[in-house]
Write an enzyme that holds these catalytic residues in place. Structure first.
Site, PDB file in Angstrom:
ATOM      1  CD  GLU A  59      -7.655  -3.752  -1.897  1.00  0.00           C
ATOM      2  OE1 GLU A  59      -8.223  -4.784  -1.798  1.00  0.00           O
ATOM      3  OE2 GLU A  59      -7.800  -2.528  -1.711  1.00  0.00           O
ATOM      4  CB  SER A  85      -0.845  -0.009   1.194  1.00  0.00           C
ATOM      5  OG  SER A  85      -1.974   1.086   0.945  1.00  0.00           O
ATOM      6  CG  HIS A 107      -5.141   0.071  -1.940  1.00  0.00           C
ATOM      7  ND1 HIS A 107      -5.662  -0.810  -1.182  1.00  0.00           N
ATOM      8  CD2 HIS A 107      -4.416   0.847  -1.271  1.00  0.00           C
ATOM      9  CE1 HIS A 107      -5.051  -0.976  -0.091  1.00  0.00           C
ATOM     10  NE2 HIS A 107      -4.224   0.158   0.060  1.00  0.00           N
TER      11      HIS A 107
END
Length: 290
Positions: A216, A147, A189
């Site tokens: 993801e 992330s 993402h």
């Protein structure tokens, strides 16, 4: 000086790899990854870092959760590691502490947790810790980030931005990242948060780089030969602007759509590869697969 020669020089702006050494792998993970002992992503990171003998450093700086480092440590323990250190760089002063720098120097693998990439950039950027991480990766230390940590590994980092499929001026704001590579700009993402537009916007600012949108539970394993291999359950969106013919970015008003002509896009799945040098994509099973 011709363009190809210039491109090779520019591509070396991260820390140079010592003679007779190979750069470590750079591993941006799209977030939402399954932090369980069956994760193919973390298993691969552990294997690269030395298996059960790996010395793994977890850096939870991006997260505001006190348990972020501990939860990640638990997963690595399930994978058979005992040599695990959590290094929480809370301040820039922490990034200058000799004992922390020594821990970073002895690591064989480094993992950045998710959270806020600006917290990583403003805390670590330009410090001795950043220099140790850059030189370590150039000398063979494997560095992964999920992330926010995925965005941070690049030289050009997407700091903030908006969702949407159409690029718009001002849709993405960039800041310097850790600088392990300037060959790619990573967005995370990716499919889940509809981020194609902001990655295209970032590339319109800097068409030299290749865009890597990571879904993801998916990772882009960027090898020392600059070949990317996909791991995980999602997809990798590769945006290649090397043949960009036209961009309206310079003449577009803030917030207005940007026209781009000549951009190439690939969707890659687990086992597929992409060569950043030749800018060629190879589906798994391709006879020319590197």
């Amino acid at each position: 000086m011709n363009f190809r020669k210039l491109e090779r020089i520019i591509a070396m702006s991260p820390a140079q790899t010592p003679k007779n050494r190979k750069r470590g792998w750079i591993i941006p993970i799209g977030g939402g990854d399954r932090k369980v002992h069956t994760s193919t992503i973390l298993q691969r990171l552990v294997e690269l870092s030395g298996g059960s003998d790996a010395r793994m450093v977890i850096i939870p700086t991006a997260s505001q959760l006190d348990t972020a480092g501990q939860r990640t440590r638990d997963v690595f323990r399930e994978l058979g590691l005992s040599g695990i250190e959590i290094v929480d760089l809370e301040t820039r002063a922490d990034c200058e502490r000799p004992e922390i720098l020594e821990t970073l120097r002895t690591a064989t693998g480094v993992f950045f947790t998710g959270g806020n990439q600006l917290r990583l950039a403003t805390t670590i950027g330009g410090t001795s810790a950043a220099k140790v991480l850059r030189s370590g990766n150039a000398s063979g230390v494997h560095i992964a980030g999920t992330s926010a940590g995925a965005a941070f590994v690049c030289e050009h980092m997407i700091a903030i931005g908006k969702s949407g499929g159409t690029p718009k001026r001002g849709m993405a704001s960039l800041s310097p990242g850790l600088g392990l590579t300037n060959r790619v700009i990573v967005d995370q993402h990716f499919r889940e948060r509809d981020r194609l537009g902001r990655l295209l916007t970032a590339l319109a600012y800097n068409p030299f780089a290749t865009g890597v949108g990571v879904d993801e539970d998916t990772a882009a394993f960027i090898g020392p030969d600059d070949v990317i291999e996909v791991f995980g359950s999602g997809g990798l969106t590769i945006v290649d602007p090397s043949e960009l013919e036209f961009s309206s970015m310079a003449d577009t008003n803030m917030g207005a759509a940007v026209g781009l002509v000549g951009v190439k896009l690939h969707i890659l799945l687990a086992g597929d590869k992409y060569d950043l040098n030749s800018r060629q994509a190879y589906p798994i099973g391709d006879a020319n697969h590197p």
